[in-house]
Design an enzyme around this catalytic site. Structure first.
Site, PDB file in Angstrom:
ATOM      1  CG  ASP A 157      -0.147   0.052   2.539  1.00  0.00           C
ATOM      2  OD1 ASP A 157      -0.169   1.090   3.213  1.00  0.00           O
ATOM      3  OD2 ASP A 157       0.490  -0.959   2.888  1.00  0.00           O
ATOM      4  CB  SER A 158       1.056   4.237   0.592  1.00  0.00           C
ATOM      5  OG  SER A 158       1.414   5.583   0.516  1.00  0.00           O
TER       6      SER A 158
END
Length: 306
Positions: A157-158
């Protein structure tokens, strides 16, 4: 080994060692070739490859991982997860709940990686850590409880999504990738950076700049194709990709543009745009239960299709 919910938590230490055929190099030589921006034109390909490898592996490093093994785990797939946090914060512990949830939902073994963080360890250290661990897992997959023919995927994520996308383009043997509001336009060229500038969206362009300042040595690093996914021109060998995108996120359009590039290259993709949520929702299932559940269901379906 302790049991929690339906997962067994196994904490394993991985030690990436320098290949034995590389002789000890002096610190000055290693430092030079680590920072070198040019090579002597008389070098053979073998000489360049040797010096690059020697500089990367000048010192061995222990990289902790956590292995999440569900009861009755599918032995035909294994996932490697890279946590988010702008390359500066975050850890296996901060993302323990969500990786556990993915493992439970997919009945798949997942491995969470504790790569080194900036500012103490700037690019390319944290990305090299992730590449090294992924390569180790691919070469030793049966040691982690799956079959020799098991498919290996990466996710994150990210900033971890950015790492996963880079690993998928760099390391051979990756069969699928899951990119959750990944940072794929690090140079801030897509419109969503201008749309979500207020602090209520959490990840503002100013915060993104602060993270980049601490994670990279120079602005030139941001144009490296390993970092900026949109700067890659050869993508036909990239594995199938699931994009999970937050609708109200400065990173949104980077994912949408990268999906278009993969589709154009003939790569199988799937896209979920989660309506009404901001950056960071996926690691907060207690606050965003419906959005996380929708995302987990999509991950289940995607992995079942691989």
């Amino acid at each position: 080994m302790s049991q929690s919910n339906s997962c067994l938590f196994l904490r394993v230490r991985v030690f990436i060692t320098v290949p034995q055929y590389i002789p000890a190099a002096t610190a000055l030589v290693v430092l030079y070739f680590h920072r070198a921006t040019f090579w002597d034109p008389r070098f053979t390909d073998e000489t360049i490859a040797f010096l690059q490898l020697a500089s990367r592996n000048a010192s061995s490093q222990e990289i902790p991982i956590t292995v999440y093994t569900p009861i009755d785990a599918n032995k035909e797939k294994l996932g490697v997860y890279f946590h988010g946090g702008g390359w500066v914060i975050g850890s296996r512990k901060s993302h323990q709940t969500i990786v556990n949830t993915i493992a439970d939902a997919t009945k798949t073994i997942w491995i969470s990686v504790e790569y080194r963080l900036a500012p103490e360890h700037k690019y390319p250290v944290w990305l090299d850590d992730c590449c090294d661990v992924t390569q180790y897992i691919i070469q030793n997959k049966t040691n982690f409880g799956v079959n020799e023919t098991a498919k290996i995927g990466v996710a994150g994520d990210s900033a971890g999504g950015m790492i996963a996308s880079s690993v998928a383009r760099t390391i051979e043997g990756i069969d699928f990738q899951i990119l959750i509001y990944a940072g794929l336009d690090i140079t801030r060229e897509t419109p969503s950076y201008n749309e979500f500038t207020h602090q209520m969206y959490v990840l503002t362009p100013e915060l993104m700049d602060w993270l980049k300042e601490h994670a990279f040595e120079t602005s030139q690093d941001l144009k490296d194709p390993r970092i900026s996914a949109l700067h890659n021109t050869s993508l036909q060998d990239v594995p199938p990709c699931l994009f999970i995108v937050a609708e109200l996120d400065a990173l949104r359009d980077g994912s949408l543009e990268y999906q278009k590039l993969l589709e154009k290259a003939g790569v199988q993709t799937k896209l979920l745009v989660v309506k009404g949520v901001i950056h960071g929702y996926f690691s907060l299932p207690g606050i965003f239960p419906q959005a996380v559940a929708e995302s987990i269901n999509t991950i289940q379906d995607f992995m079942a299709s691989i």
